[in-house]
Design an enzyme around this catalytic site. Structure first.
Site, mmCIF file in Angstrom:
data_model
loop_
_atom_site.group_PDB
_atom_site.id
_atom_site.type_symbol
_atom_site.label_atom_id
_atom_site.label_comp_id
_atom_site.label_asym_id
_atom_site.label_seq_id
_atom_site.Cartn_x
_atom_site.Cartn_y
_atom_site.Cartn_z
ATOM 1 N N HIS A 168 -1.467 -6.125 1.403
ATOM 2 C CA HIS A 168 -1.013 -6.109 2.790
ATOM 3 C C HIS A 168 -0.716 -4.678 3.191
ATOM 4 O O HIS A 168 -0.259 -3.880 2.368
ATOM 5 C CB HIS A 168 0.246 -6.968 2.966
ATOM 6 N N GLU B 80 -2.378 -15.359 3.836
ATOM 7 C CA GLU B 80 -3.657 -16.072 3.848
ATOM 8 C C GLU B 80 -3.885 -16.874 2.571
ATOM 9 O O GLU B 80 -4.620 -17.856 2.569
ATOM 10 C CB GLU B 80 -4.819 -15.083 4.024
HETATM 11 N N1 COA Z 1 -8.360 -6.541 -3.610
HETATM 12 C C1 COA Z 1 -8.771 -5.438 -4.255
HETATM 13 N N2 COA Z 1 -8.373 -4.212 -3.950
HETATM 14 C C2 COA Z 1 -7.495 -4.085 -2.940
HETATM 15 C C3 COA Z 1 -7.007 -5.182 -2.226
HETATM 16 C C4 COA Z 1 -7.477 -6.463 -2.585
HETATM 17 N N3 COA Z 1 -7.076 -7.552 -1.932
HETATM 18 N N4 COA Z 1 -6.159 -4.750 -1.271
HETATM 19 C C5 COA Z 1 -6.107 -3.419 -1.383
HETATM 20 N N5 COA Z 1 -6.932 -3.007 -2.380
HETATM 21 C C6 COA Z 1 -7.163 -1.646 -2.803
HETATM 22 C C7 COA Z 1 -7.800 -0.822 -1.710
HETATM 23 O O1 COA Z 1 -9.213 -0.929 -1.746
HETATM 24 C C8 COA Z 1 -7.321 0.567 -2.036
HETATM 25 O O2 COA Z 1 -8.112 1.076 -3.084
HETATM 26 P P1 COA Z 1 -8.890 2.477 -2.943
HETATM 27 O O3 COA Z 1 -7.806 3.470 -2.711
HETATM 28 O O4 COA Z 1 -9.590 2.584 -4.237
HETATM 29 O O5 COA Z 1 -9.791 2.327 -1.761
HETATM 30 C C9 COA Z 1 -5.938 0.312 -2.629
HETATM 31 O O6 COA Z 1 -5.907 -1.041 -3.059
HETATM 32 C C10 COA Z 1 -4.824 0.552 -1.668
HETATM 33 O O7 COA Z 1 -5.064 -0.227 -0.524
HETATM 34 P P2 COA Z 1 -4.171 -0.057 0.769
HETATM 35 O O8 COA Z 1 -4.562 1.188 1.492
HETATM 36 O O9 COA Z 1 -2.755 -0.169 0.380
HETATM 37 O O10 COA Z 1 -4.606 -1.313 1.584
HETATM 38 P P3 COA Z 1 -4.785 -1.398 3.164
HETATM 39 O O11 COA Z 1 -3.468 -1.244 3.794
HETATM 40 O O12 COA Z 1 -5.876 -0.559 3.654
HETATM 41 O O13 COA Z 1 -5.321 -2.883 3.275
HETATM 42 C C11 COA Z 1 -5.512 -5.151 3.452
HETATM 43 C C12 COA Z 1 -4.543 -3.981 3.498
HETATM 44 C C13 COA Z 1 -4.777 -6.423 3.821
HETATM 45 C C14 COA Z 1 -6.626 -4.912 4.472
HETATM 46 C C15 COA Z 1 -6.108 -5.241 2.030
HETATM 47 O O14 COA Z 1 -5.065 -5.470 1.102
HETATM 48 C C16 COA Z 1 -7.181 -6.301 1.922
HETATM 49 O O15 COA Z 1 -8.331 -6.052 2.231
HETATM 50 N N6 COA Z 1 -6.819 -7.538 1.445
HETATM 51 C C17 COA Z 1 -7.776 -8.596 1.344
HETATM 52 C C18 COA Z 1 -8.030 -9.235 2.687
HETATM 53 C C19 COA Z 1 -6.854 -10.061 3.136
HETATM 54 O O16 COA Z 1 -6.282 -10.826 2.380
HETATM 55 N N7 COA Z 1 -6.535 -9.940 4.430
HETATM 56 C C20 COA Z 1 -5.452 -10.666 5.044
HETATM 57 C C21 COA Z 1 -4.311 -9.764 5.342
HETATM 58 S S1 COA Z 1 -2.891 -10.661 5.906
#
Ligand code: COA
Length: 363
Positions: free
Chosen positions: A250, A308
């Protein structure tokens, strides 16, 4: 002047709001002065809509008035189903919801929050019916919003346990700080545009897999894992292939999303009432495996289950087709969108950030 770019706007505060507070460090969500756990256990969708739109939980008369207003919204939207062109024939539920809502007009009374909320429930249910080759079911104004939504979907009986489960879901997702779809709604509102336009934009933002598009894929993931014992290997394979685990991580939370626990409890209550798909145990195993694997891969960035993850299991337990998970999310979140439209209108300031030009300079 030296400028830095924050592509994700993280840490940028764009509004003072009375609507909700997301505490990412402690894993706490407060909606207009109430902890989400208490609201999800006790409030109806009518209650939380009134809370967000007026600032206070309603008394019995207020709840009845809110129920009437939402019912009028559903009835008015159902009367317009014939004039939606091919909107409900769209393959994707969010495309259908966006297109159907796009047919509404603020001049036609649909700017009012209860009208918009009523319309989204009717359109989501009608799309599911049409998709299944059935005719849309007319709303029943005597029902609560959650009960009527289940009735209009029509595949499973709207028993009190199922209605309570769906109400808990709609309440839990009604508002959540400055999330992407809410921000989209506020940007549109800030230009002086109307509530229908703001909600159409918000639906478009919610559709994406990084926001509201995740729960369907979460269920696909549970199907693919199949058995708790396969969870760790499956998760490792996904991460090794560079794919994200849906329902995990998140932008704001550094701990488990409190809404995951709320929804997990709602599923457990359904199980106690004899309504179960058997997926709760599998989901818990997959969550444990994913949390462990993500901790190893990103030791400095806690990534835990988000809303989710258990949305997928809850809506599936309620007998709702996974194709409709994102539209049903919109049916709950529209309460928050409309509240933010009202709040943004009162602020009355155009949202217009800046960009840093990195293109070529003229010769
Ligand atoms: N699975 C695998 N890797 C993940 C991840 C996940 N669910 N969520 C974050 N990461 C990774 C990112 O790719 C990033 O890696 P990198 O630096 O090698 O690119 C690292 O963890 C840090 O991510 P961060 O910047 O903290 O995440 P964000 O704030 O950009 O993204 C979300 C937040 C929600 C978009 C992301 O966690 C995600 O895509 N989750 C899956 C989709 C989801 O469940 N969405 C519903 C949200 S309520």
């Amino acid at each position: 002047m030296e400028t830095t770019t924050t592509s994700g706007l993280e840490g940028v505060v764009v509004a003072d709001t009375r609507l909700s507070e997301v505490d990412g460090e402690r894993g706490r969500l407060v909606v207009a002065g109430h902890d989400i756990e208490r609201l999800a256990d006790r409030a109806t969708f009518e209650d939380v809509a009134a809370l967000l739109w007026t600032g206070a939980l309603p008394d019995a008369d207020g709840r009845a008035a809110q129920q009437r207003a939402l019912a009028e919204g559903r009835v008015a939207a159902f009367e317009r189903l014939g004039g939606l062109g091919d909107a409900l024939a769209r393959v994707d539920g969010m495309d259908a919801l966006r297109a159907a809502t796009g047919h509404l007009s603020a001049d036609d009374g649909f700017d009012a929050p209860a009208r918009l909320a009523g319309a989204l429930a009717v359109f989501a249910a009608a799309w599911l019916r049409v998709r299944g080759g059935a005719r849309p079911i007319a709303p029943d104004p005597r029902c609560s919003h959650a009960e009527d939504l289940l009735r209009m979907i029509g595949w499973l009986e709207a028993t009190p346990a199922r209605v309570a489960g769906l109400a808990a879901y709609l309440v839990t997702v009604a508002d959540h700080g400055m999330n992407a779809s809410t921000f989209a709604a506020r940007v549109v509102t800030s230009t002086g545009s109307d509530g229908v336009s703001a909600v159409v934009a918000a639906i478009g933002a919610l559709k994406g897999p990084l926001h509201g598009g995740a729960p369907g894929p979460v269920l696909d993931m549970l199907d693919a894992v199949g058995h708790p014992e396969h969870a760790a290997a499956w998760i490792d394979g996904e991460l090794a292939a560079g794919r994200r685990i849906m329902g995990m991580g998140h932008r704001i939370y550094r701990v488990r999303d409190p809404r995951a626990a709320v929804l997990e409890r709602a599923i457990a209550r359904l199980e106690q009432a004899g309504i179960s798909t058997g997926r709760l145990a599998l989901a818990r195993a997959v969550e444990r495996a994913a949390e462990g694997a993500l901790r190893s891969k990103y030791p400095g960035r806690p990534l835990a289950a988000n809303v989710e993850f258990y949305t997928a299991v809850l809506l599936d337990t309620l007998g709702i087709d996974r194709a409709a998970f994102s539209p049903i999310f919109a049916v709950g979140r529209v309460a928050g969108w409309c509240a933010h439209v009202l709040e943004q209108r009162a602020i009355g300031r155009l949202i217009r950030p800046a960009s840093r030009y990195v293109g070529p300079t003229p010769a």
